[in-house]
Scaffold this active site. Structure first.
Site, PDB file in Angstrom:
ATOM      1  N   LYS A 109       0.831  -1.208   0.000  1.00 17.76           N
ATOM      2  CA  LYS A 109       0.000   0.000   0.000  1.00 17.76           C
ATOM      3  C   LYS A 109       0.870   1.264   0.000  1.00 17.76           C
ATOM      4  O   LYS A 109       0.636   2.214  -0.754  1.00 17.76           O
ATOM      5  CB  LYS A 109      -0.919  -0.007   1.228  1.00 17.76           C
ATOM      6  N   CYS A 136      -3.178  11.015   1.144  1.00 15.64           N
ATOM      7  CA  CYS A 136      -2.579   9.704   0.883  1.00 15.64           C
ATOM      8  C   CYS A 136      -1.198   9.862   0.272  1.00 15.64           C
ATOM      9  O   CYS A 136      -0.189   9.515   0.879  1.00 15.64           O
ATOM     10  CB  CYS A 136      -3.476   8.913  -0.053  1.00 15.64           C
TER      11      CYS A 136
HETATM   12  N1  SAJ Z   1      -1.405  14.856  -9.310  1.00 12.89           N
HETATM   13  C1  SAJ Z   1      -0.576  15.598 -10.142  1.00 12.89           C
HETATM   14  N2  SAJ Z   1      -0.239  15.095 -11.365  1.00 12.89           N
HETATM   15  C2  SAJ Z   1      -0.709  13.887 -11.788  1.00 12.89           C
HETATM   16  C3  SAJ Z   1      -1.531  13.135 -10.950  1.00 12.89           C
HETATM   17  C4  SAJ Z   1      -1.873  13.630  -9.697  1.00 12.89           C
HETATM   18  O1  SAJ Z   1      -0.143  16.697  -9.790  1.00 12.89           O
HETATM   19  O2  SAJ Z   1      -0.381  13.516 -12.930  1.00 12.89           O
HETATM   20  C5  SAJ Z   1      -1.755  15.376  -7.979  1.00 12.89           C
HETATM   21  C6  SAJ Z   1      -3.253  15.637  -7.805  1.00 12.89           C
HETATM   22  O3  SAJ Z   1      -3.620  16.877  -8.347  1.00 12.89           O
HETATM   23  C7  SAJ Z   1      -3.402  15.570  -6.316  1.00 12.89           C
HETATM   24  C8  SAJ Z   1      -2.380  14.507  -5.925  1.00 12.89           C
HETATM   25  O4  SAJ Z   1      -1.475  14.397  -7.009  1.00 12.89           O
HETATM   26  O5  SAJ Z   1      -3.034  16.789  -5.701  1.00 12.89           O
HETATM   27  C9  SAJ Z   1      -2.962  13.139  -5.620  1.00 12.89           C
HETATM   28  O6  SAJ Z   1      -3.982  12.808  -6.552  1.00 12.89           O
HETATM   29  P1  SAJ Z   1      -4.144  11.343  -7.177  1.00 12.89           P
HETATM   30  O7  SAJ Z   1      -5.287  11.374  -8.101  1.00 12.89           O
HETATM   31  O8  SAJ Z   1      -2.841  10.894  -7.737  1.00 12.89           O
HETATM   32  O9  SAJ Z   1      -4.392  10.394  -5.929  1.00 12.89           O
HETATM   33  P2  SAJ Z   1      -5.408  10.367  -4.663  1.00 12.89           P
HETATM   34  O10 SAJ Z   1      -4.708  10.956  -3.490  1.00 12.89           O
HETATM   35  O11 SAJ Z   1      -6.751  10.868  -4.989  1.00 12.89           O
HETATM   36  O12 SAJ Z   1      -5.543   8.757  -4.482  1.00 12.89           O
HETATM   37  C10 SAJ Z   1      -4.368   7.983  -4.333  1.00 12.89           C
HETATM   38  C11 SAJ Z   1      -4.441   6.804  -5.328  1.00 12.89           C
HETATM   39  N3  SAJ Z   1      -3.158   6.113  -5.352  1.00 12.89           N
HETATM   40  C12 SAJ Z   1      -2.527   5.835  -6.520  1.00 12.89           C
HETATM   41  O13 SAJ Z   1      -2.951   6.185  -7.606  1.00 12.89           O
HETATM   42  C13 SAJ Z   1      -1.254   5.055  -6.428  1.00 12.89           C
HETATM   43  C14 SAJ Z   1      -5.558   5.852  -4.902  1.00 12.89           C
HETATM   44  O14 SAJ Z   1      -5.581   4.692  -5.742  1.00 12.89           O
HETATM   45  C15 SAJ Z   1      -5.375   5.435  -3.431  1.00 12.89           C
HETATM   46  O15 SAJ Z   1      -6.421   4.574  -3.001  1.00 12.89           O
HETATM   47  C16 SAJ Z   1      -5.408   6.691  -2.583  1.00 12.89           C
HETATM   48  O16 SAJ Z   1      -4.297   7.532  -2.984  1.00 12.89           O
HETATM   49  C17 SAJ Z   1      -5.293   6.280  -1.126  1.00 12.89           C
HETATM   50  O17 SAJ Z   1      -6.336   6.267  -0.433  1.00 12.89           O
HETATM   51  O18 SAJ Z   1      -4.218   5.870  -0.696  1.00 12.89           O
END
Ligand code: SAJ
Length: 433
Positions: A217, A271
């Protein structure tokens, strides 16, 4: 299943993971009692309503509450399966030390009602070793029960770590269809947890040990953090070299084995910006890359704020729209949001010149109080502001046509308006990076 005896289930913690999980278990016809410390949350759910925003969750909860399959309580009840989904924040020591006290408090409650044959599943994101520590705590509280991995005899209780990996906005779909790691303290514990998850998970359920599942995780979110850090570092390099980072990434991603993520104003949420520290804390001398990823993503937030400050200072008197407060697109969650950090810093510095557009907010968060900044709708911002700072890639922002933002200065930290670099008759300034 013919002759199938449905286990009674107790889900502890009714937040973003616990409530949807409780609801889909109840939908699979297992009677569920959801436990939460908040009276208000419990009352809301028992009315068939919900206290969080998530696609389709309201209808699902209403249905299972009406059918009598889900009820909420502040008091733990005896059950066959206990699912723990409580928060694991940092301690308040400023050192990013994981705080597992909510997990241990939940385990203590469970210990009070535990009987032979029960199974406990931890779902909260946890440092490696937490599931075993929970087992040790219960063993101390219930010397009458044989706990797994402590004696050679057949244990009375099963304990497993089974993390979720769902994305906000797609929680119900992903809870059902994502593959899951099922980490038993012993293989027997894993098999017991597997039989439970197969009742409501359609994705593959892969058996492992508890420590590997805990690390898996953390690794998933650290992997994403490092990949976003690479994109954010590229954006700062491109800014320095006067290159269009979006163009470079778009072209590089045409390579069959390259898939660079998107830069932004930093990484938010509870997360990705948190979990890497659980690894760093467990192996501080062995995790320089993971630590650096965190530092790069945090630094991007400050870089964006400084860049925006310079733009606003160089253009005195012009009203500024900060577009978005959420930590990512199309959600109403503003916790740990880089957009919110940047907008609040600009509000403190430039006061009533700052307008905030956030379609998912009814009012500005408390830190904007007394700054003079105000929440406005998108149309007002487009009509009255001469500087647009794009902080969140909400769909409603993406579809603003070029002619509605032609005579303004644009600092687009999300790359939502690729045409802004010269596609319109009176092109707006477009600053990336
Ligand atoms: N972000 C970027 N660029 C990207 C992708 C995301 O700047 O290309 C930023 C987003 O804007 C945001 C942050 O990263 O600020 C996180 O967003 P996210 O969509 O990557 O992830 P979360 O926090 O919504 O959910 C993550 C997910 N983990 C992964 O993709 C490995 C989700 O599957 C998990 O279940 C969740 O964390 C968790 O609960 O741990």
């Amino acid at each position: 299943m013919q002759g199938d005896i449905k286990p009674e289930v107790c889900v502890i913690g009714l937040g973003y993971i616990g409530l949807p999980t409780a609801a889909i278990i109840a939908r699979a016809n297992c009677p569920v009692t959801g436990i939460d410390v908040s009276e208000k949350v419990v009352e809301t759910i028992n009315r068939g309503e919900i206290h969080i925003e998530e696609v389709d969750l309201d209808g699902l909860v209403r249905g299972v509450v009406q059918r009598g399959m889900l009820r909420a309580s502040t008091q733990i009840v005896p059950a066959d399966m206990f699912v723990i989904a409580v928060p694991t924040p940092f301690e308040k020591d400023g050192e990013h030390t994981p705080d597992t006290s909510y997990v241990m408090a939940a385990a203590t409650e469970v210990a009070g009602v535990l009987k032979k044959g029960d199974c406990i599943i931890l779902e909260s994101t946890s440092p490696v070793g937490t599931t075993e520590a929970m087992r040790d705590l219960i063993a101390g509280l219930r010397p009458d029960l044989k706990l797994p991995g402590l004696a050679i005899e057949t244990p009375d209780i099963s304990i497993a770590y089974c993390p979720e990996r769902v994305l906000p906005g797609k929680i119900l779909e992903e809870l059902t269809h994502n593959d899951r790691s099922i980490g038993g303290i012993t293989p027997r514990c894993a098999r017991k947890a597997l039989a439970f998850y197969k009742r409501f998970v359609r994705g593959a359920c892969v058996i492992t040990d508890a420590r590997s599942a805990e690390m898996t995780k953390l690794v998933e979110n650290a992997y994403r953090d490092i990949n976003i850090a690479f994109a954010n570092e590229l954006s700062i390099i491109a800014d320095h070299m006067e290159l269009d980072v979006w163009e470079v990434i778009r072209l590089a991603n045409r390579h069959p084995r390259v898939n660079i993520l998107q830069p932004g104003p930093g990484v938010g949420g509870h997360c990705i910006a948190v979990d890497p520290y659980f690894i760093i804390h467990g192996a501080p001398g062995q995790s320089p890359l993971i630590r650096t990823g965190r530092e790069v993503n945090d630094a991007k937030m400050h870089h964006v704020a400084a860049r925006a400050e310079a733009l606003i200072t160089d253009n005195p008197g012009i009203p500024v729209a900060c577009m978005g407060l959420a930590f990512k697109a199309n959600i109403d969650d503003f916790r740990e949001s880089p957009a919110r950090f940047v907008a609040a810093r600009l509000a403190r510095q430039f006061g009533d010149r700052i307008k905030v557009v956030e379609p998912h907010a009814a009012k500005l968060p408390a830190e904007f109080g007394g700054t003079g900044a105000e929440l406005v709708d998108l149309d007002t911002a487009l009509e009255t502001c001469g500087i647009l700072i794009v902080l969140v890639d909400h769909d409603v922002f993406k579809v603003v046509p070029p002619e509605e933002r032609a005579r303004v200065l644009v600092y687009d930290t999300r790359g939502i308006w690729p045409d802004a670099k010269g596609g319109s008759p009176e092109p707006g300034l477009r600053l990336a990076g």
